[in-house]
Design a protein around this motif. Structure first.
Motif, PDB file in Angstrom:
ATOM      1  N   VAL A  24      36.057  44.598  43.113  1.00  0.00           N
ATOM      2  CA  VAL A  24      35.603  45.838  43.752  1.00  0.00           C
ATOM      3  C   VAL A  24      36.543  46.226  44.885  1.00  0.00           C
ATOM      4  N   ILE A  28      38.770  49.767  45.285  1.00  0.00           N
ATOM      5  CA  ILE A  28      38.600  50.639  46.457  1.00  0.00           C
ATOM      6  C   ILE A  28      39.927  50.822  47.176  1.00  0.00           C
ATOM      7  N   GLU A  33      37.135  55.964  43.372  1.00  0.00           N
ATOM      8  CA  GLU A  33      35.752  56.179  43.809  1.00  0.00           C
ATOM      9  C   GLU A  33      34.991  56.898  42.694  1.00  0.00           C
ATOM     10  N   TYR A  57      28.813  49.432  43.346  1.00  0.00           N
ATOM     11  CA  TYR A  57      30.110  49.476  42.676  1.00  0.00           C
ATOM     12  C   TYR A  57      30.152  48.442  41.546  1.00  0.00           C
ATOM     13  N   HIS A  60      28.186  49.531  38.578  1.00  0.00           N
ATOM     14  CA  HIS A  60      28.903  50.544  37.797  1.00  0.00           C
ATOM     15  C   HIS A  60      29.891  49.883  36.841  1.00  0.00           C
TER      16      HIS A  60
END
Length: 303
Positions: A24, A28, A33, A57, A60
């Motif tokens: 993650v 980022i 995003e 995140y 997802h």
């Protein structure tokens, strides 16, 4: 030998547990995003526009690639960790053997209880050499790890297997491709190490009372605090190193609009500093964007 094996096992376990977090963090850092922000409140009760945190995140990613997808890039990262631990230990062992030879030759048996500043410099220099050697040897695996993660953005499959990734990098970029982003990574490690050890020495020598019964515990706490402080100060080197490792490598995540094409790591540093993004990816839980701005999905861009 047993100590080295236990360190490798412990390091491998921590690597596996922290893999989703690093995954993650890397996405980022490159500016990906995929989820829209939500309106929340900060610790002062003020309304802020918040970007999704670590858990949202990760959910997802899992919704697209499954839970196994959270461990993308684990194999080269494990190789990097095991090899780095072995190299680091071998370098320090070499210095220890040299010390034993010197002690036997000079007949010195006693050691100083309280480390002097010269000893701190000597130990820090040796640790720097050990870390630098480990970083230099394991950096190709680090590059493969980052690229296998970043290809999630464009849904590519360019860096899937360890062997195929090595062949791809060598064919397209040559030997230098394996060391993309090495210089800022080395500089960050060295500066962080010297800051940590120097600050810890100053605190332990001049700020703590040597007569306190819990002196050893206080010194260990001060080492941890100064280490955290040093890592915060040198985080921009980590960010720049990771961005350079994936920049212009044929992946969507290393190309515009997610990332400009940087000519050098200094160019990357200057551009991030100009945009005010030197701490991007440093926080995974309280991630806010300026309130009242229009947010473009899939791009970390505020218009």
């Amino acid at each position: 030998m047993a100590d080295a094996a236990s360190q490798v096992l412990l390091g491998s376990g921590l690597t596996i547990l922290s893999q989703p977090l690093m995954y993650v963090k890397v996405l980022i850092q490159v500016g990906y995003e995929p989820l829209p922000p939500t309106i929340g409140r900060n610790i002062f009760g003020r309304q802020v526009c918040q970007l999704p945190g670590l858990f949202c995140y990760a959910q997802h990613i899992a919704s697209i690639d499954g839970k196994r997808g959270l461990f993308t890039g684990l194999t080269p990262r494990l190789c990097s960790g095991v090899l780095g631990t072995v190299v680091h230990g071998k370098v320090l062992q070499h210095y220890q053997e040299c010390d034993k030879v010197e002690d036997l030759g000079s007949g010195n048996v006693q050691k100083e209880v309280t480390p002097s500043f010269d000893q701190v410099i000597k130990e820090t220099t040796r640790e720097m050499m050990a870390r630098s050697a480990a970083t230099l040897i394991t950096h190709p695996f680090h590059v493969i790890t980052l690229r296998s993660m970043v290809q999630f953005i464009g849904r590519e499959s360019k860096y899937c297997g360890l062997y195929d990734s090595i062949v791809t990098i060598y064919r397209e970029e040559g030997i230098l491709g394996f060391f993309a982003g090495l210089i800022p990574r080395l500089l960050g490690d060295i500066i962080s190490l010297w800051l940590c050890n120097s600050l810890a020495y100053l605190v332990n020598t001049y700020a703590l009372d040597s007569g306190v019964s819990t002196m050893s515990e206080m010194k260990s706490y001060s080492q941890a605090v100064t280490g955290f402080f040093a890592s915060m100060l040198t985080y921009p080197f980590v960010l720049v190193s990771n961005l350079m490792a994936v920049n212009n490598c044929g992946l969507a995540g290393g190309s515009p609009p997610y990332s400009p094409i940087y000519t050098s790591w200094i160019d990357c540093w200057c551009m991030l500093q100009k945009e005010g993004n030197m701490s991007r990816g440093n926080s995974l839980f309280f991630r806010k964007v300026p309130f009242g701005k229009t947010y473009c999905c899939d791009l970390r861009m505020l218009i």
